[in-house]
Design a protein around this motif. Structure first.
Motif, mmCIF file in Angstrom:
data_model
loop_
_atom_site.group_PDB
_atom_site.id
_atom_site.type_symbol
_atom_site.label_atom_id
_atom_site.label_comp_id
_atom_site.label_asym_id
_atom_site.label_seq_id
_atom_site.Cartn_x
_atom_site.Cartn_y
_atom_site.Cartn_z
ATOM 1 N N ALA A 135 5.058 0.816 26.283
ATOM 2 C CA ALA A 135 5.413 2.194 26.614
ATOM 3 C C ALA A 135 6.912 2.373 26.854
ATOM 4 O O ALA A 135 7.426 3.478 26.733
ATOM 5 N N THR A 136 7.616 1.294 27.192
ATOM 6 C CA THR A 136 9.054 1.384 27.453
ATOM 7 C C THR A 136 9.810 0.515 26.460
ATOM 8 O O THR A 136 9.220 -0.365 25.807
ATOM 9 N N VAL A 142 9.626 -7.071 24.674
ATOM 10 C CA VAL A 142 8.803 -8.241 25.030
ATOM 11 C C VAL A 142 7.717 -8.453 23.982
ATOM 12 O O VAL A 142 7.523 -9.570 23.492
ATOM 13 N N MET A 143 7.024 -7.379 23.615
ATOM 14 C CA MET A 143 5.950 -7.512 22.623
ATOM 15 C C MET A 143 6.501 -7.965 21.279
ATOM 16 O O MET A 143 5.905 -8.815 20.616
#
Length: 153
Positions: A135-136, A142-143
């Motif tokens: 969402a950010t 990170v993903m």
């Protein structure tokens, strides 16, 4: 000897994961999907239990995105975790729907093969099931890093 309880046994290979081909003309090798899922399970210390990866088209994924998430637009992948309590124990249940049409369209734009781009969507969906969010900007970074790591094998 098997021991019961969370973390008592190593993450299971992709035995608790099923791959379904729902696209008329595009596909991925099931062995490639399973190998990726196995790397993610080992790296995240989880076990796939009743996880379905559905390889579909624009219409399937768009319809799910609209009906269940309230987003009336095409997207590359949607994930549905099915048991949050099990996830807390490292046991993952859920479904991942991958839009193979989007992978085919986007791959040349990002200088990737169709297979690599579609597998990125599989990884992204599985990481959502594990508990990651995007969402950010920070969460997306990170993903993306995890996707790159697991795709590199």
């Amino acid at each position: 000897m098997e021991t019961e309880g969370a973390g008592a046994e190593p993450p299971e290979a992709s035995g608790g994961l099923d791959v379904y081909l729902e696209h008329e003309s595009l596909s991925l090798r099931e062995a490639d999907v399973r190998a990726l899922a196995d790397r993610i399970a080992a790296g995240e210390n989880v076990r796939w239990h009743e996880v379905g990866i559905i390889l579909g088209d624009h219409a399937l994924v768009h319809d799910l995105n609209r009906e269940w998430l309230g987003h009336d637009w095409e997207t590359d992948v949607v994930s549905f975790p099915l048991d949050e309590e099990a996830r807390a124990r490292g046991v993952i249940e859920g479904e991942v729907y991958v839009d193979l049409d989007t992978a085919r369209e986007v791959a040349p734009e990002v200088d990737a093969t169709f297979e690599h781009e579609a597998l990125r969507y599989v990884a992204h969906g599985l990481l959502h099931l594990v508990g990651y969010d995007d969402a950010t900007d920070e969460e997306r970074a990170v993903m993306r890093g995890l996707e790159d790591r697991y795709l590199a094998g």
